[in-house]
Design an enzyme around this catalytic site. Structure first.
Site, PDB file in Angstrom:
ATOM      1  N   LYS A  52       0.841  -1.202   0.000  1.00  0.00           N
ATOM      2  CA  LYS A  52       0.000   0.000   0.000  1.00  0.00           C
ATOM      3  C   LYS A  52       0.883   1.262   0.000  1.00  0.00           C
ATOM      4  O   LYS A  52       0.593   2.230  -0.706  1.00  0.00           O
ATOM      5  CB  LYS A  52      -0.940  -0.018   1.218  1.00  0.00           C
ATOM      6  N   GLN A  96      -4.613  -1.974   9.632  1.00  0.00           N
ATOM      7  CA  GLN A  96      -4.544  -3.293   8.993  1.00  0.00           C
ATOM      8  C   GLN A  96      -5.102  -4.369   9.924  1.00  0.00           C
ATOM      9  O   GLN A  96      -4.771  -4.426  11.104  1.00  0.00           O
ATOM     10  CB  GLN A  96      -3.081  -3.606   8.615  1.00  0.00           C
ATOM     11  N   ASP A 119     -10.943   2.318   3.952  1.00  0.00           N
ATOM     12  CA  ASP A 119     -11.186   0.872   3.820  1.00  0.00           C
ATOM     13  C   ASP A 119     -12.679   0.576   3.662  1.00  0.00           C
ATOM     14  O   ASP A 119     -13.053  -0.530   3.270  1.00  0.00           O
ATOM     15  CB  ASP A 119     -10.705   0.146   5.090  1.00  0.00           C
TER      16      ASP A 119
HETATM   17  N1  GUN Z   1      -6.846  -7.375   6.082  1.00  0.00           N
HETATM   18  C1  GUN Z   1      -7.126  -8.073   4.960  1.00  0.00           C
HETATM   19  N2  GUN Z   1      -7.587  -7.258   3.991  1.00  0.00           N
HETATM   20  C2  GUN Z   1      -7.610  -6.020   4.519  1.00  0.00           C
HETATM   21  C3  GUN Z   1      -7.973  -4.746   3.989  1.00  0.00           C
HETATM   22  O1  GUN Z   1      -8.427  -4.590   2.845  1.00  0.00           O
HETATM   23  N3  GUN Z   1      -7.829  -3.691   4.850  1.00  0.00           N
HETATM   24  C4  GUN Z   1      -7.374  -3.847   6.122  1.00  0.00           C
HETATM   25  N4  GUN Z   1      -7.295  -2.761   6.889  1.00  0.00           N
HETATM   26  N5  GUN Z   1      -7.027  -5.003   6.626  1.00  0.00           N
HETATM   27  C5  GUN Z   1      -7.144  -6.086   5.829  1.00  0.00           C
END
Ligand code: GUN
Length: 292
Positions: A52, A96, A119
């Site tokens: 990211k 995350q 998100d």
């Molecule tokens: N864990 C697995 N996929 C994601 C996501 O798209 N965002 C976040 N914050 N955590 C995750």
């Protein structure tokens, strides 16, 4: 069989975003700034968060990575969320998941300002998604929709079967594909661990989405000839032939299933890069939403 190349599609999206940022810079406007909070040292989460941050660089965004030890208290994490909510330089941020078991994930998610929730996990954004109101769409389902759209796959009137009802993929995707939008207007069946006759249900799918995290779960006998198959699985399995000692394996037995499909997304290089591209789209949107 045609490949739904998420890597190539996401590259195109990132180019478009970089262009938008360049334009903003020329106009003397703020550039988007994404922050990511990572707790602990889980290899998978670290890989995603690093990807990211790298995507931010590719798009010309600013990024900030905030890391905490596995033992961080819920209170400290909530204070950080509050600080990010109140920091005008941050347009959007993510925490995350998963978080360690002593931290209440829903409490943390609900503490995030919905206007910075890139998100799309906050209940307010989930509610807006259900009602088709403007808000942030969860990154993985939104990435799947974008992958379908940019590959000109018709969804209206199609039967879609989703395997897996998680909060971050299966459930929101079932809603997004049902809405009166394009892509959308599907007749969706959301299956789960209690579903009976799963194979027969899957065989009704024009569009089959596997999001359960079980490597090679979907086999050829579960797929209708000509179906579109989307693989959301990303399980790390040991592989001594790889430098890292592991490789990513999807939920679909790619080689045999690909033979019968019209389109199929690979792992890696399918949904994963599209999730990151969606997050970048949401971050630019967050900045615009907050009129910066
Ligand atoms: N864990 C697995 N996929 C994601 C996501 O798209 N965002 C976040 N914050 N955590 C995750």
């Amino acid at each position: 069989m045609n490949l739904l190349d998420g890597k190539a599609t996401s590259l195109q999206i990132k180019k478009e975003l970089a262009l938008a940022v360049k334009q903003r810079k020329m106009e003397g406007k703020k550039i988007p700034h994404l922050a990511a909070v990572l707790v602990g040292n889980d290899g998978g989460s670290l890989t995603y968060v690093n990807a990211k941050v790298k995507a931010c660089e590719e798009c010309g965004f600013e990024s900030t990575l905030i890391r905490y030890d596995e033992s961080v208290s819920e209170d400290l994490l909530l204070k950080k969320v509050e600080a990010l909510n109140n920091d005008p330089s941050i347009d959007g941020f993510i925490v995350q998941l998963p978080l360690p078991s002593h931290i209440d994930e829903m409490k943390v998610t609900q503490a995030i300002d919905p206007n910075k929730d890139v998100d799309g996990f906050h209940p307010e954004n989930i509610g807006k998604m259900v009602l088709n109101l403007p808000g942030f769409l969860s990154a993985t389902p939104a990435g799947i929709l974008e992958l379908l759209k940019r590959n000109k796959i018709q969804t209206a009137g199609k039967n879609c079967v989703i395997i897996g009802r998680s909060n971050i993929v299966g459930t929101p995707l079932s809603i997004m594909l049902t809405r009166n939008t394009d892509p959308g207007n599907c007749t969706v069946t959301l299956t789960h661990s209690m579903t009976q006759n799963l194979k027969e249900v899957c065989l009704t799918a024009d569009i089959l989405v596997a999001a359960i995290g079980q490597p090679n779960f979907v086999t050829k006998d579960m797929v209708k000839p000509g179906a579109v198959v989307i693989d959301v699985g990303t399980t790390r399995v040991e592989d001594d032939t790889k430098k890292a000692g592991w490789r990513l394996v999807g939920d679909v037995k790619f080689d045999e299933v690909a033979e019968v499909t019209s389109y199929i997304s690979p792992v890696p290089g399918g949904v994963g890069p599209m999730t990151i591209a969606s997050l970048m789209i949401n971050t630019l949107k967050a900045m615009e939403l907050n009129n910066k």
